[in-house]
Design a protein around this motif. Structure first.
Motif, short mmCIF file in Angstrom:
data_model
loop_
_atom_site.label_atom_id
_atom_site.label_comp_id
_atom_site.label_asym_id
_atom_site.label_seq_id
_atom_site.Cartn_x
_atom_site.Cartn_y
_atom_site.Cartn_z
N SER A 158 0.83 -1.21 0.00
CA SER A 158 0.00 0.00 0.00
C SER A 158 0.86 1.26 0.00
O SER A 158 0.53 2.25 -0.67
N GLN A 159 1.98 1.23 0.74
CA GLN A 159 2.85 2.39 0.78
C GLN A 159 3.49 2.65 -0.60
O GLN A 159 3.57 3.80 -1.06
N SER A 182 1.39 5.96 -7.46
CA SER A 182 0.12 6.30 -8.13
C SER A 182 -0.40 7.67 -7.75
O SER A 182 -1.28 8.21 -8.43
N GLY A 183 0.09 8.21 -6.64
CA GLY A 183 -0.45 9.49 -6.18
C GLY A 183 -1.80 9.36 -5.52
O GLY A 183 -2.52 10.35 -5.34
N PHE A 184 -2.16 8.14 -5.10
CA PHE A 184 -3.45 7.88 -4.46
C PHE A 184 -3.59 8.69 -3.17
O PHE A 184 -2.67 8.76 -2.39
N TYR A 212 2.22 1.67 -3.48
CA TYR A 212 1.15 2.05 -4.40
C TYR A 212 0.85 3.54 -4.30
O TYR A 212 0.70 4.24 -5.32
N VAL A 213 0.78 4.06 -3.07
CA VAL A 213 0.52 5.48 -2.86
C VAL A 213 1.65 6.31 -3.45
O VAL A 213 1.43 7.34 -4.12
N ARG A 214 2.90 5.85 -3.27
CA ARG A 214 4.05 6.61 -3.76
C ARG A 214 4.05 6.71 -5.27
O ARG A 214 4.32 7.76 -5.85
#
Length: 223
Positions: A214-215, A221-223, A217-219
């Motif tokens: 998750s960390q 994708s900019g989620f 993915y956020v980095r």
């Protein structure tokens, strides 16, 4: 007030008993299952009666049955119990929860169960002994065959046709005019855009674990 025997003694029977306890139209007298399952389940406050002894305890003239079994063996177990209960003289009640919205001009199939917030749109055909759970939609001109299980949140779109003994999982969607063959299993969240052959299995893969944490993915994708 109609007197009812629930056919089943596990989770589905427990849920239906809760609904029926709040429905002034019905009084639940007990449960019935095949003899070998009497000791394997139960609903608090209700007697589980072996099918072989049911007529001795509750005359078919005095009560009806609501189907409260699961979807074992692609609904064949429900189908078998439904047919045997009819054979020994019981009428099978079609149960429509007061908060379901039923608008079809076609008769609902014998022994169906339709739970709250289900929407049955105009011109739908629903076969016998099918379970339609809460928050489902059977859209206009669609057909659902006998002995089907339509789980919560499932959508059968307009003019789609569902064959007999089909299982539709939670939030499955059948697109307009698609034909789902008999004895199919459609998994939770599956989107069916093409007709299926009989006895095929279609599982959604969108819930598979992503290769990123998750960390990460956020980095990325900019989620």
């Amino acid at each position: 007030m109609k007197k009812i025997i629930l056919a089943g003694n596990a989770t589905t029977a427990d849920i239906l008993n809760c609904y029926l306890a709040q429905d002034e139209r019905y009084q639940v007298l007990g449960l019935t299952v095949d003899d070998e399952y009497v000791e394997k389940g139960g609903v608090q406050g209700l007697e589980s009666i072996p099918l072989s002894q049911l007529k001795e305890k509750h005359d078919p003239k005095d009560c009806a049955v609501i189907m409260a079994m699961g979807y074992g063996d692609i609904n064949r177990s429900r189908e078998s119990m439904f047919l045997r209960l009819k054979e020994i003289g019981y009428s099978i009640e079609t149960y429509i929860h007061p908060e379901a919205s039923v608008h079809t001009d076609h008769p609902i199939g014998e022994g169906c169960v339709i739970l709250p917030a289900a929407v049955i749109e105009p011109h739908v055909r629903l076969g016998a002994n099918s379970m339609v759970w809460a928050n489902t939609t059977l859209a206009h001109h669609s057909t659902v065959g006998d002995n089907c299980w339509v789980a919560s949140g499932a959508v059968v779109s307009g003019q789609a046709q569902i064959g007999r003994n089909v299982f539709l999982g939670v939030s499955a969607t059948i697109v307009n005019e698609v034909v789902v063959g008999e004895y199919c299993i459609i998994g939770a969240g599956a989107l069916i855009t093409k007709s299926t052959k009989a006895s095929s299995v279609h599982l959604a893969r969108s819930g598979e674990e992503h290769r990123f944490s998750s960390q990460e993915y956020v980095r990325f994708s900019g989620f």
